[in-house]
Write an enzyme that holds these catalytic residues in place. Structure first.
Site, PDB file in Angstrom:
ATOM      1  N   LYS A 150      -7.845 -41.663 -17.622  1.00  0.00           N
ATOM      2  CA  LYS A 150      -8.225 -40.631 -16.651  1.00  0.00           C
ATOM      3  C   LYS A 150      -6.993 -39.887 -16.152  1.00  0.00           C
ATOM      4  O   LYS A 150      -7.030 -38.664 -15.951  1.00  0.00           O
ATOM      5  CB  LYS A 150      -8.955 -41.276 -15.468  1.00  0.00           C
ATOM      6  CG  LYS A 150      -9.217 -40.309 -14.316  1.00  0.00           C
ATOM      7  CD  LYS A 150      -9.932 -40.960 -13.164  1.00  0.00           C
ATOM      8  CE  LYS A 150     -10.111 -39.961 -12.015  1.00  0.00           C
ATOM      9  NZ  LYS A 150     -10.923 -40.506 -10.913  1.00  0.00           N
ATOM     10  N   HIS A 286     -32.221 -36.824 -56.059  1.00  0.00           N
ATOM     11  CA  HIS A 286     -32.508 -36.276 -54.730  1.00  0.00           C
ATOM     12  C   HIS A 286     -33.260 -37.283 -53.867  1.00  0.00           C
ATOM     13  O   HIS A 286     -34.285 -36.957 -53.256  1.00  0.00           O
ATOM     14  CB  HIS A 286     -33.289 -34.966 -54.833  1.00  0.00           C
ATOM     15  CG  HIS A 286     -32.586 -33.904 -55.623  1.00  0.00           C
ATOM     16  ND1 HIS A 286     -31.231 -33.632 -55.459  1.00  0.00           N
ATOM     17  CD2 HIS A 286     -33.030 -33.051 -56.575  1.00  0.00           C
ATOM     18  CE1 HIS A 286     -30.895 -32.649 -56.283  1.00  0.00           C
ATOM     19  NE2 HIS A 286     -31.955 -32.281 -56.977  1.00  0.00           N
TER      20      HIS A 286
END
Length: 526
Positions: A150, A286
């Protein structure tokens, strides 16, 4: 509380005077500690990390000497103290913070090196109990990481040994760490703690799985495995996340693409259902199987799978459940294939297959497992989650609903067709005989149309449909489906059952002397 927008944060390079090192994974911690000590950085540490540094004859100060409070509760409380967290959160460019830190005798810490208790590794052990798991939940570590990350404008945070050398190189050259590097490592720190917390949350979700089949909160945290050139199409950006290396090793050929990963996933899921079967070969195009066969000989299994559809396999994927031998490799090599997947390869098969540089060869290292696996799909506003389906239907699961009982051969052909239809997109129809797909109809809006496509493909390839078994992924809503199957030559039908017209369908099957079984389980695949 006053907040400073990001564009007002000081973006100077940061000199390092004090560093706090507290790591569970001590890989490369000594070279880092030595580099810091050589630069006259004061080292502060805890427990085992401090002992490791001292054993390397590097001076280090215990956190307890800073706080004036000894580690307690079996090491559960070490760094949770204002003299530590004030040193991490103080904004040394903000005069009010500097004055308050001076008043409270808090000296700033500019570098935090922390990694966390191995919660994920501990819970992966089958002997792990909830008591062991909870002891591997780190408290002080994530708190220090979040505090320092932070405050990245004033503190540098390292959370992985892989970052150490990059830090050392920049620190040695500049004597400082740039704002950009601190911000990058802060980003990695927050991802690190998010990943850690997600695993803890998911562990507790699984503990209550009997009460809650699906958790109230979906927590997915996967590391980036690799960037991809593009997604399904070149204008779409893409990457792959997770632990694919545990399951496969693409050891030859080009990098796998987005569509390749989808194809490989489909192939691995199908072959998982045949891991206990005789030699089996499946061909995909596919994500859809276009030919599958099982035989005592892998080469024959390939020939039978290829016979189902001799056009679609070009540019497709081949997966086998046995070591790929030279004879089978030679037959596969006669056509262009994108990918070949096998649990192992004979040396002479490899010599042959590696001659084509762009074809991907994949080692199938680990079978997919049903253990707690969920499947996720993104949708508008969120995602869908479901349990993965690894169940294999056996003869004991079948309910004969017609007057004619199936022969043993028909049972085996129905079970084979049922295993295949599970991996064909709905509406799905599979004709099979002698452990070989004869015709596959996939992805149609009508079940009859799916059957017509399967029949047309079989006829185009010159394959006889007489004596075949037909599998349907969902119930036949009308008798016309079994009537079309009988007309094509099928003698056995396997389907879930459950239609309001089941009795009409059964009656039609009896008139046609078909044998039909219900599985009680639907296999939709959208």
């Amino acid at each position: 509380m006053s907040l400073q927008p990001l564009d007002e944060l000081p973006q100077h390079s940061l000199p390092i005077k004090r560093a706090l090192l507290s790591v569970s994974d001590k890989t490369n911690i000594i070279p880092l500690a030595k580099a810091l000590h050589d630069a006259d950085v004061e080292l502060i540490s805890t427990g085992g990390t401090a002992r490791t540094i001292r054993e390397a004859d590097i001076p280090v100060t215990d956190v307890s000497d800073i706080t004036g409070f000894e580690e307690c509760l079996d090491g559960r409380v070490k760094t949770l103290h204002p003299l530590i967290h004030g040193a991490l959160l103080g904004r040394t460019s903000h005069q009010a913070d500097v004055d308050e830190m001076k008043r409270l005798s808090i000296a700033p810490i500019e570098l935090v090196v922390v990694n966390l208790y191995p919660f994920q590794e501990a819970t992966a052990d089958p002997n792990c109990t909830p008591a062991i798991a909870t002891e591997n939940i780190d408290i002080g570590g994530p708190t220090m990481i979040r505090a320092s990350a932070k405050n990245f404008a004033h503190v540098c945070t390292l959370t992985a040994p892989e970052q150490y050398q990059e830090f050392i190189d920049e620190f040695k050259n500049e004597g400082k760490i740039t704002f950009e590097k601190r911000r990058q490592w802060a980003k990695e720190a927050f991802n690190h703690t998010a990943h850690y917390d997600a695993h803890i949350a998911n562990y507790f979700n699984e503990l209550t799985a009997e009460e809650d089949d699906q958790p109230e909160q979906l927590n997915i945290s996967l590391p980036k495995s690799q960037g991809l050139r593009y997604g399904e199409n070149p204008h779409q950006k893409a990457a792959v996340y997770g632990y694919q290396d545990e399951f496969i090793d693409c050891f030859h050929g080009k990098q796998l693409s987005y569509n390749n990963f989808l194809d490989v996933d489909g192939a691995l899921r199908l072959i998982a259902d045949f891991q206990q079967a005789d030699p089996t070969c499946a061909i995909f195009k596919h994500t859809v199987p276009c030919g599958i066969a099982t035989d005592k000989n892998l080469h024959k299994a390939w020939d039978k799978a290829f016979q189902t559809d001799t056009k679609s396999p070009f540019g497709g994927i081949v997966v086998v459940n046995r070591e790929l031998d030279l004879a089978t490799a030679e037959s596969i090599d006669e056509i262009f294939t994108e990918i070949i997947i096998a649990p192992s390869y004979s040396d002479d098969a490899l010599d042959l297959l590696k001659q084509k540089k762009n074809r991907r060869l994949i080692l199938h290292k680990k079978q997919l497992s049903s253990k707690a696996e969920k499947q996720f799909r993104s949708i508008f506003g969120g995602a869908l989650s479901q349990d993965a389906d690894f169940e294999v239907t056996t003869e004991d699961d079948l309910k004969v609903v017609t007057q004619r009982e199936p022969t043993e051969k028909e049972i085996q052909d129905m079970l084979f067709a049922w295993q295949v239809v599970k991996h064909v997109k709905s509406n799905a129809i599979v004709y099979a005989k002698d452990q070989q797909t004869i015709g596959i109809g996939t992805g149609q809006t009508s079940r009859v149309e799916a059957s017509q496509i399967a029949i047309a493909k079989a006829e185009e390839e010159g394959l006889a449909l007489d004596g075949t078994a037909i599998a349907s992924d969902a119930f036949f809503p009308f008798p016309d489906g079994v009537e079309a199957a009988a007309e094509a030559g099928a003698t056995a039908v396997i389907q879930p059952g459950g239609s309001i017209r089941d009795e009409q369908v059964i009656e039609a099957a009896n008139k046609l002397d078909l044998t039909m079984v219900f599985t009680g389980k639907r296999l939709f695949r959208h």
